[in-house]
Scaffold this motif. Structure first.
Motif, mmCIF file in Angstrom:
data_model
loop_
_atom_site.group_PDB
_atom_site.id
_atom_site.type_symbol
_atom_site.label_atom_id
_atom_site.label_comp_id
_atom_site.label_asym_id
_atom_site.label_seq_id
_atom_site.Cartn_x
_atom_site.Cartn_y
_atom_site.Cartn_z
ATOM 1 N N GLY A 62 0.818 -1.201 0.000
ATOM 2 C CA GLY A 62 0.000 0.000 0.000
ATOM 3 C C GLY A 62 0.856 1.256 0.000
ATOM 4 O O GLY A 62 2.063 1.216 -0.244
ATOM 5 N N GLY A 63 0.230 2.364 0.309
ATOM 6 C CA GLY A 63 0.896 3.659 0.241
ATOM 7 C C GLY A 63 2.127 3.777 1.119
ATOM 8 O O GLY A 63 3.097 4.447 0.755
ATOM 9 N N ALA A 64 2.118 3.126 2.278
ATOM 10 C CA ALA A 64 3.282 3.197 3.171
ATOM 11 C C ALA A 64 4.533 2.613 2.528
ATOM 12 O O ALA A 64 5.650 2.999 2.877
ATOM 13 N N ARG A 66 5.679 3.237 -0.211
ATOM 14 C CA ARG A 66 6.369 4.298 -0.956
ATOM 15 C C ARG A 66 7.329 5.100 -0.082
ATOM 16 O O ARG A 66 8.205 5.786 -0.587
ATOM 17 N N ASN A 67 7.125 5.055 1.219
ATOM 18 C CA ASN A 67 7.908 5.883 2.122
ATOM 19 C C ASN A 67 9.180 5.136 2.513
ATOM 20 O O ASN A 67 9.175 4.293 3.408
ATOM 21 N N VAL A 87 2.599 -1.245 -4.169
ATOM 22 C CA VAL A 87 1.946 -0.065 -3.628
ATOM 23 C C VAL A 87 0.426 -0.183 -3.768
ATOM 24 O O VAL A 87 -0.317 0.165 -2.862
ATOM 25 N N GLU A 88 -0.030 -0.679 -4.867
ATOM 26 C CA GLU A 88 -1.474 -0.813 -5.116
ATOM 27 C C GLU A 88 -1.943 -2.232 -4.806
ATOM 28 O O GLU A 88 -2.611 -2.881 -5.597
ATOM 29 N N GLN A 119 5.365 -5.777 -10.462
ATOM 30 C CA GLN A 119 5.484 -4.709 -9.482
ATOM 31 C C GLN A 119 6.889 -4.660 -8.900
ATOM 32 O O GLN A 119 7.423 -5.696 -8.498
#
Length: 142
Positions: A62-64, A66-67, A87-88, A119
């Motif tokens: 998920g979005g985390a 990316r960090n 991420v998705e 991915q």
């Protein structure tokens, strides 16, 4: 937690636990990321206790994922490697379940391989001061 006044509430929580209060946006952000990494550590430890199984690697999706800093801090805090991505994940999972229901995709290992092939995944190895992370974990566990 209730929204609002978060920088002030973070400073108060740090003060209450004998930690320096963050002042700048960067310090506040780092405090939040460190806290998230420690929460990940605590969740992994609890999952191991409850399941009786050992965790070798943490998968962040998920979005985390990316960090990069959060991923590295999670590896450092937990002492475990972190594999970040996809991420998705939710959208990909939904597509794959629908594709499988329609007979377009085979078994679960094949679906996992399709995701892995499509991915980018990033791996973060633990580093840093393990004793400092252990002390921080003790401080927040009461």
């Amino acid at each position: 937690l209730a929204p609002g006044l978060m920088p002030r509430r973070i400073a108060q929580a740090c003060s209450a636990t004998g930690q320096p209060e963050p002042v700048t946006r960067g310090q506040i952000t780092r405090c939040i990321l460190d806290s998230l990494a420690l929460a990940h550590r605590r969740a992994i430890e609890q999952a191991q206790e409850l399941s009786g199984r050992h965790v070798d690697v943490i998968h962040m999706v998920g979005g985390a994922a990316r960090n990069r800093l959060l991923c590295q801090l999670t590896a450092d805090a937990s002492g475990l490697p972190v594999v970040a991505g996809p991420v998705e994940a939710a959208a990909l999972g939904n597509v794959l379940v629908q594709a499988r229901a329609l007979g377009l995709v085979g078994d679960v290992p094949q679906m996992r391989q399709q995701v892995a092939d499509s991915q980018p995944l990033h791996r973060y190895e633990p580093s840093g001061d393990r004793a400092a992370w252990d002390a921080a974990a003790r401080r927040i566990s009461g």
